[in-house]
Write a protein that holds these residues in place. Structure first.
Motif, PDB file in Angstrom:
ATOM      1  N   ARG B  56       0.829  -1.203   0.000  1.00  0.00           N
ATOM      2  CA  ARG B  56       0.000   0.000   0.000  1.00  0.00           C
ATOM      3  C   ARG B  56       0.877   1.273   0.000  1.00  0.00           C
ATOM      4  N   ARG B  59       2.147   1.701  -3.448  1.00  0.00           N
ATOM      5  CA  ARG B  59       1.052   2.158  -4.313  1.00  0.00           C
ATOM      6  C   ARG B  59       0.787   3.659  -4.094  1.00  0.00           C
ATOM      7  N   LYS B 146      -2.629   8.736 -11.188  1.00  0.00           N
ATOM      8  CA  LYS B 146      -1.704   9.046 -10.108  1.00  0.00           C
ATOM      9  C   LYS B 146      -1.936   8.050  -8.981  1.00  0.00           C
ATOM     10  N   ALA B 147      -0.971   7.977  -8.118  1.00  0.00           N
ATOM     11  CA  ALA B 147      -1.162   7.118  -6.956  1.00  0.00           C
ATOM     12  C   ALA B 147      -2.212   7.754  -6.061  1.00  0.00           C
ATOM     13  N   THR B 148      -3.025   6.921  -5.431  1.00  0.00           N
ATOM     14  CA  THR B 148      -4.047   7.472  -4.546  1.00  0.00           C
ATOM     15  C   THR B 148      -3.415   8.000  -3.276  1.00  0.00           C
ATOM     16  N   GLU B 149      -4.032   8.985  -2.737  1.00  0.00           N
ATOM     17  CA  GLU B 149      -3.461   9.622  -1.541  1.00  0.00           C
ATOM     18  C   GLU B 149      -4.180   9.117  -0.298  1.00  0.00           C
TER      19      GLU B 149
END
Lengths: 319, 149, 346
Positions: B56, B59, B146-149
């Motif tokens: 995670r 990611r 984009k990668a999730t924040e």
């Protein structure tokens, strides 16, 4: 009906009659050519539908969690390892199950037969064993294929064709065709690639995943009541079928079942979009073996891989 | 490469509260210098680490992950770090097979008295990560995700 | 009726490609599905029986952005995605899947108007292709279809040897043919040949169910817990049969947050998953047999009562692709004639 089948039916009937099992979990003829389907019953009238043939694919131990009461279960070598693994994880009590062991000479991979013959499975008339050859009949004409060309990849690396843990053993072990190199040929190809190429490979494979979760649902080692993908607080991964999340789901699942996965191959067989999942699960099995000399489901009294430790073991990666 | 070496990796550190977190604290109070590339999450024991937390983090866009706990034999809960060790070994080997660079997952044993060692570990892994490129494992050039924040 | 030479299919598709995004069956990506034609490959004519991913995926995307949102000055601005205006042409859809599309229309077009779905649906021409080699899992003929019948498509192609016979089913189809080169008038012989081909194909579908009997028996089976427990026993609760069903349309809605912005997505969902009905207080379909019962009843009881049509076209995917060979036809055939006396336990 073969002798083995007759023996199975007799044993199953006895189990139900004597109350040693409330349920019988076995295979019956499937509704499509060259298939069998799980038969889960407590009804004595169903017993004469039980079959044993080269198409008993499913790992039936996945149903043990559904059953309340004692179950008599038909198990091949790999299935019995799954059962043992469930016992190790305390998901089952040994005394609650009666293992009816079936020695297995490997199951036929219909995808391979389709590739070799250029025909779909329902267009074939017959598939039968003749010694170590599979004889496929198409429109009356017979074609022979060496066993190693038609057996499931996971069967090619099997070294436990007969259950080691059983209550009843139906037959002697038949001949087993092994080809460990062939069984891991895709893993070898991947190992020879650069890391970037490998990642690209898996990225492509997982871009077509539809998140049906069949791989998880057919897996006896995936026994969690609630999977991390279904958690919402926090939401670990997106439920959307984006390749990133598809990949994270599968990587995490594979690591979670490390030491539980017995290379039964069900995940790959169930995948409707043909993702080569076994090239992940088999590798994981190899990693566990290499690092910790651990083979899943071979000793019901041993602690599970991830619940055990030695005070001295591989830590060259730790600073 | 010269361009790449200018970049500053972002590292997520999962530190055991009994040893490594206290070690990091000591590094600070004893004014040891180490790169500011690490963000720290305190965990009750290195045995808390789940592969999911590591994946995670990658990611989310971290370039590297450090898991740090007590030295073997020193676990506050007796065995947590032994379990972590197995889990990290499996995870690391598997992720490398998938195609992850080995530098991205790091582990260390840092005790509460090893402020100096903590500073060294962070310096080393920052240097290691600078040798490889920023984490693009989960970026998708095809749709610009984009990668999730 | 018209016809086109088989070797001219590439020419035909090339012409259409100028006007449409042309989708053809492909298994390049590991599982057969309708994908954008590369301008050359027509090898599907040799292997194509049906796709694994149903063509509903062309209208009801498994991952659809409903709108984007961006945080600006303390509030959110919404951005609607541009409407899909590009015209699509799906080449080779089978009658079962074409009918299934019409069945989904009842929900997304007639019951209410779903603009995401309709946008694609209304910009799409369906070019059907008769299925001359149905699978042993197919049972379309029991649902009022024929494997090569011209229904729910704009044009229907039938393989008659060297040519494809073309039936112009809709005006849109007729107009398309009128502006397509290489299409010629069919002869009487061609038409009768096509008739024979269709008959042969029809007879190849051997799996049968008796829908009248089922519609009579099934509603009364609803409370028969014992029956549903028994048939559901071997189901593993994966999403294959529903995701890959051409008439299943259930979806889930998810927000994906990025830094300061994000999007609301729609993706496929399945009644096979316990989570599908999970609510804070309880889950009415926690047990597997309730979910299996729901799936069967939705297709064969609820849908007919709402729309007067069975929401199944006998494509056989749920049988063929099921990891445990759970067979809906066997379940339907085994519904007891007598209504159960027992009442459903809480």
């Amino acid at each position: 009906m073969s002798e083995t089948e007759q023996k199975l039916r007799n044993e199953a009937m006895t189990l139900l009659e004597q109350g040693r099992a409330d349920y019988i979990i076995g295979y019956e003829a499937g509704s499509l050519k060259f298939t069998t389907t799980p038969l889960i019953t407590r009804d004595k009238d169903d017993i004469d539908r039980l079959v044993i043939n080269p198409f008993i694919l499913n790992n039936l131990s996945v149903f043990l969690g559904d059953i309340s009461g004692k179950a008599g279960i038909v198990a091949k070598g790999c299935d019995s390892r799954s059962i043992v693994s469930l016992i190790q994880d305390q998901q089952l009590a040994r005394e609650d199950i009666v293992i009816i062991g079936v020695p297995c000479s490997g199951v036929i991979d219909l995808n391979k037969v389709e590739k070799l013959t250029g025909k779909d499975r329902d267009e074939l008339d017959d598939i039968a064993w003749a010694g170590d050859k599979a004889v496929v009949t198409i429109e009356g004409a017979k074609k022979e294929f060496p066993a190693k060309d038609v057996l499931m990849d996971d069967c090619l690396s099997c070294d436990m064709p007969a259950p080691q843990e059983y209550d009843i053993l139906l037959d002697e072990v038949g001949p087993l065709v092994c080809d460990k190199e062939l069984s891991r040929s895709q893993i070898k190809e991947l190992e020879e690639m650069s890391p970037e190429q490998r990642w690209e490979f898996w990225k492509n494979e997982f871009s077509r995943c539809i998140r049906c979760y069949a791989c998880r649902q057919v897996c006896p080692a995936c026994f969690c009541k609630r999977c991390f993908v279904e958690e919402t607080e926090p939401q670990w991964i997106s439920p959307l079928p984006k390749w990133q999340d598809n990949l994270i789901f599968q990587m995490t699942r594979m690591i979670h079942v490390a030491g539980r996965c017995t290379d039964c191959g069900e995940c790959q067989r169930s995948c409707p979009v043909n993702i080569p999942l076994r090239s992940l699960s088999k590798k994981m099995e190899e990693i566990a073996d290499e690092l910790f000399q651990y083979k899943a489901g071979t000793d019901k009294d041993a602690p599970p891989l991830m619940a055990a430790y030695e005070s001295e073991e591989a830590e060259d990666f730790i600073r | 490469m010269s361009q790449e070496s200018e970049w500053e990796p972002k590292i997520l550190g999962f530190l055991c509260r009994w040893c490594s977190y206290a070690g990091a604290d000591l590094a600070g109070t004893s004014r040891k210098k180490y790169p500011a590339n690490i963000r720290i999450i305190k965990i009750p024991c290195s045995g808390r680490i789940d592969p999911l937390l590591i994946i995670r983090a990658l990611r989310t866009g971290f370039d590297g992950v450090l898991v740090s706990g007590c030295h073997p034999g020193d676990c506050h809960y007796q065995t947590g770090n032994y379990r972590a060790r197995r889990r990290i070994a499996i995870t690391k080997n598997f992720l490398e097979y998938m195609g992850m660079e080995p530098q991205r997952l790091q582990a260390s044993w840092v005790s509460a008295s090893e402020g100096g060692k903590f500073a060294e570990v962070v310096s080393e892994i920052t240097r290691d990560l600078k040798e490889i490129s920023p984490n693009r494992l989960f970026t998708d050039e095809r749709d610009g995700t984009k990668a999730t924040e | 009726m018209k016809k086109v030479k088989k070797q001219d299919i590439t020419r035909l598709l090339s012409q259409w490609q100028k006007e449409f995004t042309v989708f053809v069956p492909s298994r390049e990506n590991g599982a057969a599905e309708m994908t954008v034609w590369d301008g050359q490959d027509v090898s599907f004519l040799d292997w194509y029986r049906n796709t694994v991913i149903p063509p509903k995926a062309n209208f009801l995307l498994n991952m659809e952005i409903m709108f984007g949102f961006r945080k600006e000055d303390g509030s959110y601005n919404l951005e609607l995605p541009a409407a899909a205006t590009q015209k699509q042409l799906v080449f080779g859809i089978r009658p079962c899947d074409a009918r299934a599309t019409s069945i989904i229309d009842m929900v997304f077009k007639d019951a209410y108007e779903d603009k995401y779905y309709l946008n694609r649906r209304e910009n799409t021409l369906l070019i059907g292709m008769g299925c001359l080699n149905p699978y042993d899992s197919c049972f379309c003929t029991s649902l009022g279809l024929g494997p090569a019948e011209a229904t729910d498509v704009d044009l229907m192609l039938t393989d008659i040897g060297d040519d494809f016979l073309i039936e112009e089913v809709t005006d849109k189809g007729k107009e398309l043919v009128a502006r397509t080169e290489g299409v010629v008038e069919a002869t009487r012989d061609d038409e009768s040949r096509a008739g024979e081909v269709k008959d042969t194909a029809y007879k190849k579908v051997t799996r049968k169910i008796d829908t009248r009997e089922i519609e009579k028996r099934l509603p009364a089976s609803f409370d028969n817990e014992e029956f549903w427990e028994k048939v559901a026993a071997k189901c593993v609760s994966c999403g294959i049969c529903t995701f890959l069903c051409p008439t299943c349309y259930c979806f889930d809605i998810n927000d994906e947050m990025l830094k300061g912005d994000g999007a609301r997505y729609r993706n496929w969902d399945s009644c096979s998953f316990p989570l599908y009905t999970k609510m804070p207080a309880e889950n009415p379909r926690e047990e597997k047999w309730r979910r299996v019962r729901q799936k069967v009843h939705h297709k064969y009881t609820f849908y007919p009562s709402l729309f007067d049509v069975i929401a199944c076209t006998g494509c056989g995917r749920c049988i063929r692709l099921c990891p445990v060979n759970w067979d809906i036809t066997q379940t339907l055939e085994s519904v007891p004639a007598e209504a159960a006396t027992g009442t459903e336990k809480k």
